[in-house]
Design an enzyme around this catalytic site. Structure first.
Site, PDB file in Angstrom:
ATOM      1  N   ASP A 145      38.764  51.099  42.095  1.00 12.25           N
ATOM      2  CA  ASP A 145      39.380  49.988  41.357  1.00 12.25           C
ATOM      3  C   ASP A 145      39.529  50.319  39.868  1.00 12.25           C
ATOM      4  O   ASP A 145      39.202  51.425  39.431  1.00 12.25           O
ATOM      5  CB  ASP A 145      38.521  48.727  41.590  1.00 12.25           C
ATOM      6  N   ASP A 201      46.242  41.581  42.369  1.00 15.60           N
ATOM      7  CA  ASP A 201      45.699  41.135  43.664  1.00 15.60           C
ATOM      8  C   ASP A 201      46.594  40.149  44.405  1.00 15.60           C
ATOM      9  O   ASP A 201      47.178  39.237  43.801  1.00 15.60           O
ATOM     10  CB  ASP A 201      44.352  40.436  43.454  1.00 15.60           C
TER      11      ASP A 201
HETATM   12  C1  GLA Z   1      39.955  43.829  42.255  1.00 15.77           C
HETATM   13  C2  GLA Z   1      40.747  44.419  43.426  1.00 15.77           C
HETATM   14  C3  GLA Z   1      40.503  43.575  44.675  1.00 15.77           C
HETATM   15  C4  GLA Z   1      39.015  43.545  44.999  1.00 15.77           C
HETATM   16  C5  GLA Z   1      38.235  43.041  43.796  1.00 15.77           C
HETATM   17  C6  GLA Z   1      36.728  43.209  43.984  1.00 15.77           C
HETATM   18  O1  GLA Z   1      40.410  42.574  41.884  1.00 15.77           O
HETATM   19  O2  GLA Z   1      42.100  44.485  43.123  1.00 15.77           O
HETATM   20  O3  GLA Z   1      41.244  44.074  45.766  1.00 15.77           O
HETATM   21  O4  GLA Z   1      38.593  44.840  45.378  1.00 15.77           O
HETATM   22  O5  GLA Z   1      38.577  43.748  42.608  1.00 15.77           O
HETATM   23  O6  GLA Z   1      36.015  42.747  42.886  1.00 15.77           O
END
Ligand code: GLA
Length: 361
Positions: A145, A201
């Site tokens: 990430d 996301d």
């Molecule tokens: C980010 C990623 C998500 C998830 C969260 C976990 O927002 O894009 O897909 O993995 O972190 O904290």
């Protein structure tokens, strides 16, 4: 009401290739969309059981990915990451062994920053050590990430360091570059990972899916075997999408050759939605050996989309999305879609039925 259907120009070959996630998009299940940080050893083991017993594995879902929150927010004095002992009292290796004993592959999560997005310990500055830890844990997939990094260090640099560290371990680990399409991800991520996120996301609603599609359509050209453009995990079964929206979500993710990572509760998926995400015809499009993403050839905002992709054996997939709340009639000219052959046959993948063609040329 939303509608979608697939047509192909010759009969579809139901041939699913070896699913290593590199020659075809990875398929699996992740904890994040449903459980967020509320994960523990039992949840992961139960998920492994359910992926197999509910038939997801047979349908092609291979990876069990543990997302954020398996870590504590500390390291030992010699730099080893400390696991969240409350939820994972036996550590991670026994879980990974359990997942493997079911014939599945095991995925884990970290961030190219000091802390993960949920504030747990991440890998920046400890890449070599962490990569070896993941290899020792038997990890097959790393979602990496983009939270909490040191200002001024480019994403390209941060992801390169981890890719090299993983390489050093000698273990084959699928790397999912999760940097949300920032810093023109699609221009460099293929060098350091096997998939790359193209957007922020996903949220569990149709609006989010439409937003993602509008960005993804502009960069999906860069997707292909071993460098899958990733519009994020699936939200089917998480109670907010209608049945038609769920079907459309799965259709277009499959045709774009997106990683198919489920995010639902595995124990109580409504059967109608379960049938969508395990549909052999549609999964075969996603796992087509050519690995070419469908591209958007027509977009009328709030009205319709047409996406077209090439498949093996002179076959193509067409996805039509009706954004209206009413039925629409579509006349599809296969020549306009780029198909130049004769003797065209069309097949509706969801109905598993031949579509009569008008005015064959
Ligand atoms: C980010 C990623 C998500 C998830 C969260 C976990 O927002 O894009 O897909 O993995 O972190 O904290």
């Amino acid at each position: 009401m939303l509608e979608v259907f697939f047509i192909t120009a010759s009969s579809l070959i139901l041939l699913i290739q070896a699913q290593d996630g590199i020659s075809t998009p990875p398929m699996g299940w992740s904890t994040w969309n449903k459980y967020g940080c509320h994960i523990n050893e039992q949840l992961i083991k139960d998920a492994a059981d359910l992926i197999v017993s509910q038939g997801y594995h047979n349908a092609g879902y291979t990876y069990l990915n543990m997302d954020d929150c398996w870590q504590s927010n500390e390291r030992t004095s010699d730099g080893h990451i400390i696991i969240d002992r409350e939820n994972f009292p036996n550590g991670i290796r026994p879980i990974s062994d359990y997942v493997h004993s079911k014939g599945l592959k095991f995925g884990i999560y970290s961030s190219a920053g000091r802390q993960t997005c949920a504030g747990r310990m991440a890998s920046s500055g400890y890449e070599l050590q962490d990569a070896q830890t993941y290899a020792n844990m038997g990890v097959d997939y790393l979602k990496y990430d983009n939270c909490n990094y040191d200002e001024g260090v480019s994403a390209k640099t941060r992801y390169e360091i981890m890719a090299k560290a993983i390489n050093t371990t000698g273990r084959q680990i699928f790397i999912s570059v999760c940097n949300w399409g920032t810093e023109n991800t699609w221009e460099w991520a293929y060098q350091y990972g096997h998939s790359f996120r193209t957007h922020d996301d996903i949220y569990n609603d149709w609006k989010s899916i439409v937003e993602i599609l509008n960005v993804h359509a502009t960069v999906v050209n860069n997707s292909g075997p071993g460098q899958w453009a990733d519009p994020d995990m699936l939200e089917i079964g998480n109670d907010r999408l209608t049945v038609d929206e769920s079907k459309t979500h799965f259709s277009i993710w499959s045709a774009m050759k997106s990683p198919l990572i489920l995010g639902n509760s595995l124990s109580d998926m409504p059967s109608e939605l379960y049938n969508f995400v395990t549909n052999k015809n549609v999964i075969a499009v996603n796992q087509d050996p050519l690995g070419l993403p469908a591209k958007r050839i027509l977009h009328v905002a709030h009205d319709k989309d047409i996406w077209v992709g090439e498949l093996v054996n002179q076959t193509m997939v067409v996805v039509i999305i009706n954004y209206m709340d009413q039925h629409q009639t579509f006349n599809i000219d296969t020549h306009y879609c780029g198909y130049i052959g004769s003797d065209i046959r069309a097949f509706d993948l969801w109905e598993n039925a031949t579509i009569p063609m008008k005015d064959q040329r």
